[in-house]
Design a protein around this motif. Structure first.
Motif, PDB file in Angstrom:
ATOM      1  N   THR A  54     150.170 -19.038  25.433  1.00 47.90           N
ATOM      2  CA  THR A  54     150.527 -20.263  24.231  1.00 47.90           C
ATOM      3  C   THR A  54     151.128 -19.639  23.698  1.00 47.90           C
ATOM      4  O   THR A  54     150.395 -18.709  22.794  1.00 47.90           O
ATOM      5  CB  THR A  54     149.421 -20.702  23.777  1.00 47.90           C
ATOM      6  N   ASN A  55     152.311 -19.842  22.835  1.00 48.74           N
ATOM      7  CA  ASN A  55     153.238 -18.958  21.982  1.00 48.74           C
ATOM      8  C   ASN A  55     153.254 -17.525  22.035  1.00 48.74           C
ATOM      9  O   ASN A  55     153.216 -16.858  20.599  1.00 48.74           O
ATOM     10  CB  ASN A  55     152.672 -19.519  20.386  1.00 48.74           C
ATOM     11  N   GLY A  56     153.579 -16.698  23.276  1.00 45.53           N
ATOM     12  CA  GLY A  56     153.503 -15.279  23.005  1.00 45.53           C
ATOM     13  C   GLY A  56     152.090 -14.408  22.866  1.00 45.53           C
ATOM     14  O   GLY A  56     151.811 -13.574  22.717  1.00 45.53           O
ATOM     15  N   GLU A  57     151.539 -15.473  23.134  1.00 43.43           N
ATOM     16  CA  GLU A  57     149.017 -14.815  23.222  1.00 43.43           C
ATOM     17  C   GLU A  57     149.001 -15.055  24.189  1.00 43.43           C
ATOM     18  O   GLU A  57     148.882 -16.610  24.436  1.00 43.43           O
ATOM     19  CB  GLU A  57     148.769 -15.406  21.201  1.00 43.43           C
ATOM     20  N   TRP A  59     145.093 -16.478  25.784  1.00 38.06           N
ATOM     21  CA  TRP A  59     143.927 -17.315  25.118  1.00 38.06           C
ATOM     22  C   TRP A  59     142.287 -17.089  26.545  1.00 38.06           C
ATOM     23  O   TRP A  59     142.994 -17.404  27.421  1.00 38.06           O
ATOM     24  CB  TRP A  59     144.109 -18.237  24.936  1.00 38.06           C
ATOM     25  N   LYS A  83     140.733 -15.615  21.342  1.00 35.74           N
ATOM     26  CA  LYS A  83     142.386 -14.273  22.019  1.00 35.74           C
ATOM     27  C   LYS A  83     141.972 -13.429  22.352  1.00 35.74           C
ATOM     28  O   LYS A  83     141.180 -12.063  22.084  1.00 35.74           O
ATOM     29  CB  LYS A  83     142.623 -14.187  20.830  1.00 35.74           C
ATOM     30  N   LYS A  88     152.890  -6.691  24.185  1.00 37.89           N
ATOM     31  CA  LYS A  88     153.604  -7.905  24.532  1.00 37.89           C
ATOM     32  C   LYS A  88     154.051  -7.818  25.839  1.00 37.89           C
ATOM     33  O   LYS A  88     154.834  -8.350  26.616  1.00 37.89           O
ATOM     34  CB  LYS A  88     155.231  -7.072  23.653  1.00 37.89           C
TER      35      LYS A  88
END
Length: 155
Positions: A54-57, A59, A83, A88
């Protein structure tokens, strides 16, 4: 140390039964104080958990960590999303893998490595029912061969 080595605290045995695991990645986790104490006590389950981006993270959701016995009113929520700590580039690989048809990110096991709680996640493709039956047949045949070999060596 190799990936997946260390003191294993929780394992997702069903993942190997339901998925062909093609690649594994080691990830750290953002935890609170009472969570790490419960995890070190072996009170964590990966049974129905899954990883989502989600949003580059990354979880992990639905991972159950029991509340700490000596915890007070600041104890953690057992099923909260946690998290994952990944580079990246690794998150990009996971996003690319999930976009392919039939692939998902599955948590395999949780362990302590160098004092830190780590999670081994795998990129897996779902098995069909006939694949599962075939694997069970192979496992049973291997078990039978070991049993006969062991009985012949006893004399």
């Amino acid at each position: 140390m190799a990936k997946g080595s260390g003191k294993v605290l929780a394992q997702n045995k069903k993942a190997g039964h339901d998925y062909f695991i093609e690649e594994t990645i080691e990830a750290g986790m953002v935890l609170t104080g009472t969570e790490i104490k419960s995890i070190r006590a072996g009170k964590a389950q990966l049974k129905d958990s899954y990883v989502r981006i989600t949003n580059g993270e990354a979880w992990i959701s639905n991972m159950h960590v029991s509340p700490f016995d000596q915890g007070n009113r600041f104890n953690h929520d057992p099923l909260r999303a946690r998290k994952l700590l990944l580079h990246k580039k690794q998150i990009g690989e996971l996003v690319g893998a999930v976009k392919r048809d039939g692939y998902t990110i599955v948590p395999l096991k949780m362990y302590i490595k160098d004092g830190y709680a780590k999670l081994l996640i795998g990129i897996g493709k779902g098995k069909k029912d006939y694949d599962k039956r075939n694997d069970m047949r192979k496992k049973e045949a291997k078990r039978e061969m070991e049993r006969t070999f062991k009985s012949k060596n006893q004399y």
